[in-house]
Design an enzyme around this catalytic site. Sequence first.
Site, PDB file in Angstrom:
ATOM      1  N   VAL A  76       0.851  -1.190   0.000  1.00  0.00           N
ATOM      2  CA  VAL A  76       0.000   0.000   0.000  1.00  0.00           C
ATOM      3  C   VAL A  76       0.888   1.242   0.000  1.00  0.00           C
ATOM      4  O   VAL A  76       1.789   1.373   0.835  1.00  0.00           O
ATOM      5  CB  VAL A  76      -0.935   0.025   1.225  1.00  0.00           C
ATOM      6  CG1 VAL A  76      -1.707   1.335   1.297  1.00  0.00           C
ATOM      7  CG2 VAL A  76      -1.899  -1.154   1.181  1.00  0.00           C
ATOM      8  N   ALA A 121       4.333   4.186   3.031  1.00  0.00           N
ATOM      9  CA  ALA A 121       3.960   2.951   2.353  1.00  0.00           C
ATOM     10  C   ALA A 121       4.145   1.799   3.335  1.00  0.00           C
ATOM     11  O   ALA A 121       4.754   1.962   4.392  1.00  0.00           O
ATOM     12  CB  ALA A 121       4.805   2.729   1.099  1.00  0.00           C
ATOM     13  N   LYS A 122       3.624   0.636   2.995  1.00  0.00           N
ATOM     14  CA  LYS A 122       3.820  -0.548   3.822  1.00  0.00           C
ATOM     15  C   LYS A 122       3.475  -1.769   2.996  1.00  0.00           C
ATOM     16  O   LYS A 122       2.712  -1.691   2.026  1.00  0.00           O
ATOM     17  CB  LYS A 122       2.906  -0.511   5.058  1.00  0.00           C
ATOM     18  CG  LYS A 122       3.459  -1.282   6.249  1.00  0.00           C
ATOM     19  CD  LYS A 122       4.644  -0.553   6.883  1.00  0.00           C
ATOM     20  CE  LYS A 122       5.152  -1.269   8.127  1.00  0.00           C
ATOM     21  NZ  LYS A 122       6.161  -0.472   8.830  1.00  0.00           N
ATOM     22  N   GLY A 123       4.038  -2.901   3.394  1.00  0.00           N
ATOM     23  CA  GLY A 123       3.758  -4.143   2.692  1.00  0.00           C
ATOM     24  C   GLY A 123       3.771  -5.314   3.645  1.00  0.00           C
ATOM     25  O   GLY A 123       4.260  -5.226   4.773  1.00  0.00           O
ATOM     26  N   ASP A 162      10.590  -5.201   8.727  1.00  0.00           N
ATOM     27  CA  ASP A 162       9.489  -5.030   9.664  1.00  0.00           C
ATOM     28  C   ASP A 162       9.371  -6.339  10.440  1.00  0.00           C
ATOM     29  O   ASP A 162      10.363  -7.063  10.584  1.00  0.00           O
ATOM     30  CB  ASP A 162       8.200  -4.657   8.915  1.00  0.00           C
ATOM     31  CG  ASP A 162       7.177  -3.981   9.817  1.00  0.00           C
ATOM     32  OD1 ASP A 162       6.328  -4.696  10.358  1.00  0.00           O
ATOM     33  OD2 ASP A 162       7.238  -2.747   9.984  1.00  0.00           O
TER      34      ASP A 162
END
Length: 447
Positions: A76, A121-123, A162
């Site tokens: 995202v 952003a992140k995934g 992460d």
Amino acid sequence: MAIQSKSISSDDASREPEDLNPFHIAAQQFDQAVACMPHLKRGLLDFLKRPSRTVIVEFPIELDDGTVKNFTGYRVLHNRVRGPGKGGIRYHPGVTLDEVRALASWMTWKCAVIDVPFGGAKGGVACNPKELSAGDLRKLTRRFISDLGDLIGPNTDIPAPDVYTDARTMAWIYDTYAIMHPGRNNLPVVTGKPLDIGGSHGRHEATARGCLFAAQRALARRIVPGLESVRNARVAVQGFGNAGGIAADLFHEAGAKIVAVSDSRGGIHSENGLTPAAVGAHKEKTGSVVGMPATRDLSNEELLTVDCDLLIPAALENQIRRDNAARVRARMICEAANGPTTPAADRILFDKGIPVVPDILANSGGVCVSYFEWVQNIENEQWDVEEVNHKLQAKMERATNIVIDKQTQINQQAKNQGSNPIDLRTAALIVAIERVSNVALERGIWP
């Protein structure tokens, strides 16, 4: 500035189950902050609140045991107004789209608070890395990154470690991207890499070290009466992984007494203090901190209510909630994890006089040093660890001062106007939203 913030009262008339959806929580936090910013246009707020792009990929890999398993991955991009998207990739069985959307939005505000030129952003991939071999994880990583293709890149969207991903994972991401984009300087495509593949000194410890710097500065600003330093402070750490384990080490080195720690299996407590190195050795030997000699076992839930000066949630989201916040006995909370405290818990803690140094400030050291790594990669340099830590400390202290000053300013206005005061989380979000919205308006709304 007119103060229109919602009540921070802990009146809990509603007994409905608390909404623990992280995306809904991120939206509530945003709404709480913009209530103090009536000058911002509605359409601009809608743009800042929602993600710019959401990608879902489904892919199979052949596991080392010969079976084939399908996985779902998410990436995202929340906002790129201030620069490329920036945010980690996590591997966890509980990964959901709404979790990733929330984390991406928090990254936008985190980058703005610490003032680095990135968006959010992140995934994540929904999987249990404890059940996968190193070979399985390598295949999963390469397939996920190859499916994302040009949606990531050094100037568009830059991943990082992460939950349950690390420097090795970032090396696989870099290698996959480099194979797909030969003949370029691809090192800046991902941060948190091993040192000999363009990683930065100090990156591994950056989240925890930044948390220490933020806590030290907040205490020096006397936000906790009678507690002006971490030295001799009693500290409890929930989560003895990357951020939490290193935080325990660093706070111990700074003179704090670590009285409790925990991991996914449970926790331990000792009024006489724990030596983090010994706890780490015990965990390495047994697989958990639980059962360490001369300590009392306790649950993760019990750790949150330990009598201490400083509580560091360093695990997952929604740990401090409406149903347990009233039992928290810490004098200050410093969030090394993302989203550990719900809005209802924030209100309870505020009414109890327990300041919460919020995640978008307290754990921003990780993205700060990721920015340093990105700059070093672009310039083909490698800074000494002393330079990295010096720059990090300056960034963290400046950001902490700005957030405390913003809270003080708004609460003074609230007092004069008879309005409700705000907590540090709302103050940090106001700082972040102001910075992002200012850049959006300076650039102009396209076209």
